[in-house]
Motif scaffolding. Sequence first.
Motif, PDB file in Angstrom:
ATOM      1  N   LEU A  16       0.879  -1.119  -0.239  1.00 24.90           N
ATOM      2  CA  LEU A  16      -0.046   0.023   0.048  1.00 24.90           C
ATOM      3  C   LEU A  16       0.695   0.996   0.195  1.00 24.90           C
ATOM      4  O   LEU A  16       0.834   2.253  -0.641  1.00 24.90           O
ATOM      5  CB  LEU A  16      -0.682  -0.510   1.199  1.00 24.90           C
ATOM      6  CG  LEU A  16      -2.701  -0.794   1.243  1.00 24.90           C
ATOM      7  CD1 LEU A  16      -2.893  -0.862   2.052  1.00 24.90           C
ATOM      8  CD2 LEU A  16      -2.938  -0.670   0.045  1.00 24.90           C
ATOM      9  N   LEU A  17       1.832   1.049   0.751  1.00 25.16           N
ATOM     10  CA  LEU A  17       3.413   2.086   1.105  1.00 25.16           C
ATOM     11  C   LEU A  17       3.677   2.572  -0.408  1.00 25.16           C
ATOM     12  O   LEU A  17       3.805   4.052  -0.927  1.00 25.16           O
ATOM     13  CB  LEU A  17       4.067   2.017   1.713  1.00 25.16           C
ATOM     14  CG  LEU A  17       5.050   3.115   1.654  1.00 25.16           C
ATOM     15  CD1 LEU A  17       4.039   4.627   2.895  1.00 25.16           C
ATOM     16  CD2 LEU A  17       6.279   3.140   2.933  1.00 25.16           C
ATOM     17  N   GLY A  19       2.118   1.804  -3.730  1.00 24.59           N
ATOM     18  CA  GLY A  19       1.142   2.840  -4.750  1.00 24.59           C
ATOM     19  C   GLY A  19       0.838   3.869  -3.951  1.00 24.59           C
ATOM     20  O   GLY A  19       0.676   4.587  -4.848  1.00 24.59           O
ATOM     21  N   PHE A  20       1.135   4.600  -2.992  1.00 23.64           N
ATOM     22  CA  PHE A  20       0.357   5.133  -2.188  1.00 23.64           C
ATOM     23  C   PHE A  20       2.210   6.654  -2.799  1.00 23.64           C
ATOM     24  O   PHE A  20       1.614   7.168  -3.272  1.00 23.64           O
ATOM     25  CB  PHE A  20       0.119   5.442  -0.723  1.00 23.64           C
ATOM     26  CG  PHE A  20       0.110   7.311  -0.030  1.00 23.64           C
ATOM     27  CD1 PHE A  20      -1.210   7.705  -0.385  1.00 23.64           C
ATOM     28  CD2 PHE A  20       1.505   7.542   0.273  1.00 23.64           C
ATOM     29  CE1 PHE A  20      -1.330   9.127   0.306  1.00 23.64           C
ATOM     30  CE2 PHE A  20       1.251   9.085   0.642  1.00 23.64           C
ATOM     31  CZ  PHE A  20      -0.826   9.585   0.485  1.00 23.64           C
ATOM     32  N   LEU A  21       2.460   5.825  -2.739  1.00 21.11           N
ATOM     33  CA  LEU A  21       3.866   7.077  -3.159  1.00 21.11           C
ATOM     34  C   LEU A  21       4.098   7.055  -4.443  1.00 21.11           C
ATOM     35  O   LEU A  21       4.531   8.846  -4.893  1.00 21.11           O
ATOM     36  CB  LEU A  21       4.849   6.016  -2.308  1.00 21.11           C
ATOM     37  CG  LEU A  21       4.947   6.241  -0.877  1.00 21.11           C
ATOM     38  CD1 LEU A  21       6.527   6.042  -0.499  1.00 21.11           C
ATOM     39  CD2 LEU A  21       5.233   7.876  -0.318  1.00 21.11           C
ATOM     40  N   GLY A  23       0.957   6.687  -6.612  1.00 24.51           N
ATOM     41  CA  GLY A  23       0.400   7.350  -6.925  1.00 24.51           C
ATOM     42  C   GLY A  23       0.532   9.305  -6.767  1.00 24.51           C
ATOM     43  O   GLY A  23       0.150  10.313  -7.398  1.00 24.51           O
ATOM     44  N   PHE A  24       0.950   9.422  -5.464  1.00 20.11           N
ATOM     45  CA  PHE A  24       1.127  10.712  -5.255  1.00 20.11           C
ATOM     46  C   PHE A  24       2.087  11.555  -5.996  1.00 20.11           C
ATOM     47  O   PHE A  24       2.431  12.623  -6.641  1.00 20.11           O
ATOM     48  CB  PHE A  24       2.112  10.480  -3.344  1.00 20.11           C
ATOM     49  CG  PHE A  24       1.782  11.989  -2.810  1.00 20.11           C
ATOM     50  CD1 PHE A  24       0.739  12.873  -2.205  1.00 20.11           C
ATOM     51  CD2 PHE A  24       3.571  12.197  -2.531  1.00 20.11           C
ATOM     52  CE1 PHE A  24       0.905  14.398  -2.465  1.00 20.11           C
ATOM     53  CE2 PHE A  24       3.637  13.421  -2.025  1.00 20.11           C
ATOM     54  CZ  PHE A  24       2.473  14.852  -1.738  1.00 20.11           C
ATOM     55  N   GLN A  27       0.624  12.354  -8.783  1.00 19.64           N
ATOM     56  CA  GLN A  27      -0.903  12.977  -9.065  1.00 19.64           C
ATOM     57  C   GLN A  27      -1.239  14.061 -10.249  1.00 19.64           C
ATOM     58  O   GLN A  27      -2.528  14.226 -10.758  1.00 19.64           O
ATOM     59  CB  GLN A  27      -0.901  13.158  -8.107  1.00 19.64           C
ATOM     60  CG  GLN A  27      -2.330  13.003  -7.638  1.00 19.64           C
ATOM     61  CD  GLN A  27      -3.800  12.749  -7.914  1.00 19.64           C
ATOM     62  OE1 GLN A  27      -3.509  11.385  -7.812  1.00 19.64           O
ATOM     63  NE2 GLN A  27      -4.635  12.653  -8.540  1.00 19.64           N
ATOM     64  N   ALA A  50      -8.167   4.406  -7.833  1.00 26.63           N
ATOM     65  CA  ALA A  50      -7.593   3.765  -7.087  1.00 26.63           C
ATOM     66  C   ALA A  50      -8.446   2.397  -6.147  1.00 26.63           C
ATOM     67  O   ALA A  50      -7.341   2.364  -5.257  1.00 26.63           O
ATOM     68  CB  ALA A  50      -8.323   5.049  -6.252  1.00 26.63           C
ATOM     69  N   THR A  54      -6.013  -0.282  -4.829  1.00 25.65           N
ATOM     70  CA  THR A  54      -5.929  -0.563  -3.586  1.00 25.65           C
ATOM     71  C   THR A  54      -6.387  -2.012  -2.429  1.00 25.65           C
ATOM     72  O   THR A  54      -5.716  -3.281  -2.049  1.00 25.65           O
ATOM     73  CB  THR A  54      -6.804   0.388  -2.895  1.00 25.65           C
ATOM     74  OG1 THR A  54      -7.073   1.426  -2.924  1.00 25.65           O
ATOM     75  CG2 THR A  54      -7.251  -0.284  -1.222  1.00 25.65           C
ATOM     76  N   TYR A  57      -3.660  -3.884  -4.292  1.00 26.70           N
ATOM     77  CA  TYR A  57      -2.487  -4.066  -3.160  1.00 26.70           C
ATOM     78  C   TYR A  57      -2.203  -4.822  -2.427  1.00 26.70           C
ATOM     79  O   TYR A  57      -1.688  -5.223  -1.508  1.00 26.70           O
ATOM     80  CB  TYR A  57      -2.093  -3.142  -2.483  1.00 26.70           C
ATOM     81  CG  TYR A  57      -1.360  -2.075  -3.682  1.00 26.70           C
ATOM     82  CD1 TYR A  57       0.043  -2.884  -4.544  1.00 26.70           C
ATOM     83  CD2 TYR A  57      -1.722  -0.517  -4.933  1.00 26.70           C
ATOM     84  CE1 TYR A  57       0.297  -1.627  -5.901  1.00 26.70           C
ATOM     85  CE2 TYR A  57      -1.078   0.023  -5.688  1.00 26.70           C
ATOM     86  CZ  TYR A  57       0.487  -0.581  -5.862  1.00 26.70           C
ATOM     87  OH  TYR A  57       0.987  -0.262  -6.805  1.00 26.70           O
TER      88      TYR A  57
END
Length: 157
Positions: A16-17, A19-21, A23-24, A27, A50, A54, A57
């Motif tokens: 998840l981290l 994926g978040f990084l 995406g961030f 963006q 998203a 999620t 992941y």
Amino acid sequence: MKKRIYYITISVAVCLLIGFLSGFATQSSIDDWYVTLNKPSFNPPNWIFAPVWTALYIMMGIAAGLVWARGSYHVWVKTALYHFGFQLLLNALWSIVFFGFQNPLMALFVIMALLVLIVLTIKWFKVVHKLAAYLMIPYFLWVCFATVLNYKIWELN
């Protein structure tokens, strides 16, 4: 059982981290550049990505945790986790190349390499833990779809 939950929790958090990084970091390009591209008729709406990623992941993390819990001292577990780690890095690299560098052609090469690594990861996960391998199949199918989508976006632009 506690060990398995611990490894699954860590693995899901890492996935998840990543994926978040990814995406961030991309963006602003998604909001500006991506909306201007010509896309094929089967392009999903942006809001779908998203929740799908999620879920994928989380499934990937569960799969990696199940494999890791089998014992990181074992050569098959290490091999499976190395493949998993490399494919996760390519997953993040694809976002950077496609959205960050705004280069659909180079991203197409990255995603094709990613597909190969996902197949190898599934193969090694199956050796260690069959359920882990099965949990990776939706991810593989989504990346197959993403590969076709990537190709069509490159072709149309």
